[in-house]
Design a protein around this motif. Structure first.
Motif, PDB file in Angstrom:
ATOM      1  N   ASN A 289      10.799  17.135  -0.181  1.00 15.45           N
ATOM      2  CA  ASN A 289      11.957  17.778  -0.809  1.00 15.45           C
ATOM      3  C   ASN A 289      12.186  17.314  -2.238  1.00 15.45           C
ATOM      4  N   MET A 290      11.617  16.169  -2.565  1.00 11.15           N
ATOM      5  CA  MET A 290      11.919  15.585  -3.858  1.00 11.15           C
ATOM      6  C   MET A 290      11.111  16.169  -4.993  1.00 11.15           C
ATOM      7  N   ILE A 291       9.924  16.671  -4.690  1.00  5.26           N
ATOM      8  CA  ILE A 291       9.099  17.128  -5.803  1.00  5.26           C
ATOM      9  C   ILE A 291       8.918  18.637  -5.769  1.00  5.26           C
ATOM     10  N   PRO A 292       8.777  19.209  -6.948  1.00  5.14           N
ATOM     11  CA  PRO A 292       8.636  20.661  -7.011  1.00  5.14           C
ATOM     12  C   PRO A 292       7.319  21.107  -6.382  1.00  5.14           C
ATOM     13  N   GLY A 293       7.260  22.373  -6.002  1.00  4.37           N
ATOM     14  CA  GLY A 293       6.065  22.917  -5.365  1.00  4.37           C
ATOM     15  C   GLY A 293       4.866  22.947  -6.295  1.00  4.37           C
ATOM     16  N   GLU A 294       5.113  22.622  -7.564  1.00  2.09           N
ATOM     17  CA  GLU A 294       4.042  22.703  -8.548  1.00  2.09           C
ATOM     18  C   GLU A 294       2.871  21.761  -8.257  1.00  2.09           C
ATOM     19  N   PHE A 295       3.076  20.797  -7.367  1.00  2.00           N
ATOM     20  CA  PHE A 295       1.980  19.871  -7.088  1.00  2.00           C
ATOM     21  C   PHE A 295       1.124  20.329  -5.908  1.00  2.00           C
ATOM     22  N   SER A 296       1.488  21.437  -5.314  1.00  2.00           N
ATOM     23  CA  SER A 296       0.684  21.972  -4.224  1.00  2.00           C
ATOM     24  C   SER A 296      -0.708  22.310  -4.752  1.00  2.00           C
ATOM     25  N   PRO A 297      -1.786  22.072  -4.021  1.00  2.00           N
ATOM     26  CA  PRO A 297      -1.873  21.612  -2.643  1.00  2.00           C
ATOM     27  C   PRO A 297      -2.099  20.092  -2.497  1.00  2.00           C
ATOM     28  N   LEU A 298      -1.676  19.299  -3.476  1.00  2.00           N
ATOM     29  CA  LEU A 298      -1.904  17.843  -3.346  1.00  2.00           C
ATOM     30  C   LEU A 298      -1.036  17.242  -2.245  1.00  2.00           C
ATOM     31  N   ALA A 299      -1.594  16.273  -1.549  1.00  2.00           N
ATOM     32  CA  ALA A 299      -0.816  15.518  -0.576  1.00  2.00           C
ATOM     33  C   ALA A 299       0.075  14.524  -1.323  1.00  2.00           C
ATOM     34  N   VAL A 300       1.303  14.335  -0.804  1.00  2.00           N
ATOM     35  CA  VAL A 300       2.270  13.449  -1.457  1.00  2.00           C
ATOM     36  C   VAL A 300       2.565  12.261  -0.541  1.00  2.00           C
ATOM     37  N   SER A 301       2.487  11.043  -1.089  1.00  2.00           N
ATOM     38  CA  SER A 301       2.873   9.846  -0.331  1.00  2.00           C
ATOM     39  C   SER A 301       4.081   9.229  -1.019  1.00  2.00           C
ATOM     40  N   VAL A 302       4.901   8.525  -0.245  1.00  2.00           N
ATOM     41  CA  VAL A 302       6.069   7.863  -0.831  1.00  2.00           C
ATOM     42  C   VAL A 302       5.845   6.351  -0.824  1.00  2.00           C
ATOM     43  N   PHE A 303       5.990   5.752  -2.003  1.00  2.00           N
ATOM     44  CA  PHE A 303       5.793   4.313  -2.172  1.00  2.00           C
ATOM     45  C   PHE A 303       7.150   3.710  -2.521  1.00  2.00           C
ATOM     46  N   PRO A 304       7.675   2.820  -1.658  1.00  2.00           N
ATOM     47  CA  PRO A 304       9.019   2.302  -1.926  1.00  2.00           C
ATOM     48  C   PRO A 304       9.028   1.364  -3.140  1.00  2.00           C
ATOM     49  N   ASP A 305      10.033   1.551  -3.994  1.00  2.00           N
ATOM     50  CA  ASP A 305      10.151   0.722  -5.194  1.00  2.00           C
ATOM     51  C   ASP A 305      10.875  -0.568  -4.826  1.00  2.00           C
ATOM     52  N   ARG A 306      10.147  -1.446  -4.146  1.00  2.00           N
ATOM     53  CA  ARG A 306      10.787  -2.691  -3.723  1.00  2.00           C
ATOM     54  C   ARG A 306       9.915  -3.886  -4.076  1.00  2.00           C
ATOM     55  N   SER A 307      10.479  -5.043  -3.876  1.00  2.00           N
ATOM     56  CA  SER A 307       9.833  -6.294  -4.278  1.00  2.00           C
ATOM     57  C   SER A 307       8.485  -6.473  -3.583  1.00  2.00           C
ATOM     58  N   THR A 308       7.610  -7.213  -4.254  1.00  2.00           N
ATOM     59  CA  THR A 308       6.287  -7.423  -3.684  1.00  2.00           C
ATOM     60  C   THR A 308       6.299  -8.503  -2.604  1.00  2.00           C
ATOM     61  N   SER A 309       7.506  -8.953  -2.221  1.00  2.00           N
ATOM     62  CA  SER A 309       7.526  -9.876  -1.077  1.00  2.00           C
ATOM     63  C   SER A 309       7.247  -9.090   0.207  1.00  2.00           C
ATOM     64  N   ASP A 310       7.343  -7.752   0.092  1.00  2.00           N
ATOM     65  CA  ASP A 310       7.075  -6.904   1.260  1.00  2.00           C
ATOM     66  C   ASP A 310       5.707  -6.239   1.156  1.00  2.00           C
ATOM     67  N   TRP A 311       4.667  -6.995   0.902  1.00  3.35           N
ATOM     68  CA  TRP A 311       3.345  -6.396   0.720  1.00  3.35           C
ATOM     69  C   TRP A 311       2.968  -5.471   1.868  1.00  3.35           C
ATOM     70  N   GLN A 312       3.314  -5.909   3.095  1.00  2.00           N
ATOM     71  CA  GLN A 312       2.879  -5.108   4.244  1.00  2.00           C
ATOM     72  C   GLN A 312       3.485  -3.702   4.217  1.00  2.00           C
TER      73      GLN A 312
END
Lengths: 369, 369
Positions: free
Chosen positions: B260-283
């Motif tokens: 829902n966050m990105i416009p359809g203009e990136f179709s047909p690419l697959a989209v992954s979400v990477f959380p913007d959080r501290s690197t203490s959570d590497w896993q």
């Protein structure tokens, strides 16, 4: 002559937003501004205007242009073909078209720097805001006049003194042959003229980059520790090419006190806070920008030479002692810091002298001769 | 042979964080990984390790290296001097030291690409993660084999056919003179050998870049509209050099639904979400990365040639029709989009044919012959 202003930092959208705001601010103050950017669409989106490859006036005193490498290359190519056809009876290049030429790495930097020089010399602008890639590429681009003049000094002399150089400049058979191929005598003094022009052009470029009234960079960062570290590295790298850094612009979403947000490592740079808000608030954004010209003059000088004490001081923030190397292999002194290597032009009284000592303290590398 | 993985996007700290996370993930899966970055300090800070100019193993299967241009130039220089001294009686370059040489724009790209090629050929790594500048510079760098081989094809033939070329290859006086200067016969077939090697090396490079099993880029962006637009521009620019883009990685601080966050203009690419959080959570960070190899194979191909229908289709997302130019000045077809110009290598059945039609629809430029 224009003031050339550029921005360095890890987030390109922040840098471009600040460049656009600065262009609006300075043109509003009555300065004739050229905002020159890359082809990336951000600048067009912020200006709500389709920026082209020739300067267009989009508001009073405000011109915008994209430095599109492929178009600049095409235009330069036509100049080169013209020059070739004047000098050669059988030009080689006439069958190659500018529209075919792909841009190789490095060409874009050379073409952008040349375009900025031409806009500067046009006398049409008081300020040119170069909205480049804002990383070590921009720094290498502004270092080109210095680097190329070094390559010229070093290799020209070697060639002239070499066996091949001597044969080429002395053997009449070679000269006759070349004169038969070309319709001009490339060994006579006429040929020296364009070379002299090139050297003088490089010297002018070096002087401009070293002069905070002519070229100045500002750092752009969020308060995030990784971005600040990247910025500090770019600060030190800029010093290596004699480019003055006039201050740090901190992009924040909060209203915190800037002085408390950033580590003391950026001292003595002045810090401004730029709110990370929508561009519907242009006035608020403009009000938060620093006085670029005044800050540029107050910033630490990248190099100071004390002839009496035979000392050269280089201001190299952002590096640790172990990251700085000093060598004296060739006729000049070379300083390496980060990924920038610099051969220092010494005044005549120090040329040829050996380095007797060097120390690195309080961000200064002090070399004694 | 390794998979070479790189990231494109407007915020360098995000790209570097994802590159480091990918290195940890893939080495944890048992792949031998080399993480190669620029000199900027971000990578060292994230790894909590002082990265050097030679690969060092910092965890099982995980090596890291900085591609420091000044050091790579110094090493290449020594190779060049060695080669010169083998071929020339009176070498010119022996008095110039690698430690003096400043890095000119473009050299850094050429040196980095060469270093990646050598690490690839070493057979020591299953994956090389190149953490470069992530903008059009990285794209131009991977385009170099294609661009240089074009310059060679075009200019070599012109030179050989020219008056000067004929005189040089036929005149015995020139050959005698050169043989007196050098202790080898540069006109005989031995001289052709290194040129053949270079051509074959460029062809190998072109093939690798065009193969999604060998080289693949992923886009990195926040949901901010300006960043997404810059990313889309980089996507289209990558297609121009035949570099496959395998997907979009969206860096967000929230937990929103990526689709829902990105416009359809990136179709047909697959989209992954990477959380913007501290690197203490590497896993957590590692778990959010996509399957790079699988996605690369599913991504749209930059170019498809249908010999029977005499049609060439280029996938050029991120551009409007007016931003794309097609010309046929020289012997090949040239496509310009954004700031990337590309001469298309056609199969033999289409070479020399004129373009009979071209249309741009659904992000595809379809050229008929």
């Amino acid at each position: 002559m224009s003031l050339i202003l550029t921005f360095l930092g890890a987030t390109s959208t922040h840098r471009i937003k600040i460049a656009v705001t600065a262009a609006k601010l300075l043109s509003g103050q009555g300065k004739r501004v050229l905002l020159a950017g890359n082809m990336e669409p951000t600048m067009s989106m912020l200006l709500n205007f389709s920026v082209g490859c020739d300067p267009q006036e989009i508001a009073i005193n405000l011109h915008v242009v994209y430095l599109q490498a492929s178009v600049l290359l095409e235009r330069s190519w036509n100049d080169i073909k013209q020059l070739e056809s004047e000098y050669l009876k059988t030009p080689l290049l006439k069958e190659v078209y500018g529209q075919e030429l792909a841009v190789l790495p490095g060409m874009d930097s050379a073409l952008a720097l040349n375009a900025i020089r031409q806009y500067d010399e046009s006398g049409n602008y008081d300020v040119i805001i170069y909205c480049g890639y804002g990383d070590s590429r921009t720094i290498r681009m502004f270092g080109m006049p210095d680097f190329i003049s070094w390559y010229w000094r070093r290799f020209h002399q070697l060639f002239v003194n070499s066996d091949i150089g001597k044969i080429l400049t002395e053997a009449p058979i070679i000269q006759t042959l070349i004169n038969n191929l070309f319709n001009f005598n490339w060994m006579d003094n006429n040929f020296v003229h364009p070379i002299d022009q090139t050297i003088s052009f490089l010297e002018k470029g070096k002087e401009a980059v070293a002069d905070p009234k002519r070229v100045v960079a500002f750092l752009v960062s969020t308060p995030e520790i990784l971005e600040l570290a990247a910025c500090r590295y770019l600060w030190g790298s800029s010093q290596q090419i004699n480019l003055t850094v006039g201050g740090l612009i901190l992009v924040t979403s909060g209203n915190m006190d800037a002085k408390n947000m950033i580590p003391g490592e950026f001292s003595p740079l002045a810090v401004s806070v730029f709110p990370d808000r929508s561009t519907s608030d242009w006035q608020i954004l403009m009000d938060s920008l620093p006085d670029f010209e005044a800050q540029a003059l107050e910033a630490p000088k990248p190099i100071e030479i004390n002839v009496c004490e035979r000392k050269v001081s280089l201001f190299l923030p952002g590096f640790e002692k172990k990251q700085i190397k000093l060598t004296q292999h060739g006729p000049e002194v070379t300083v390496e810091a980060g990924d920038q290597r610099r051969n220092i032009s010494l005044p005549s009284s120090l040329i040829g002298r050996s380095v007797t000592g060097a120390k690195f303290q309080h961000n200064y590398l002090i070399i004694s001769f």
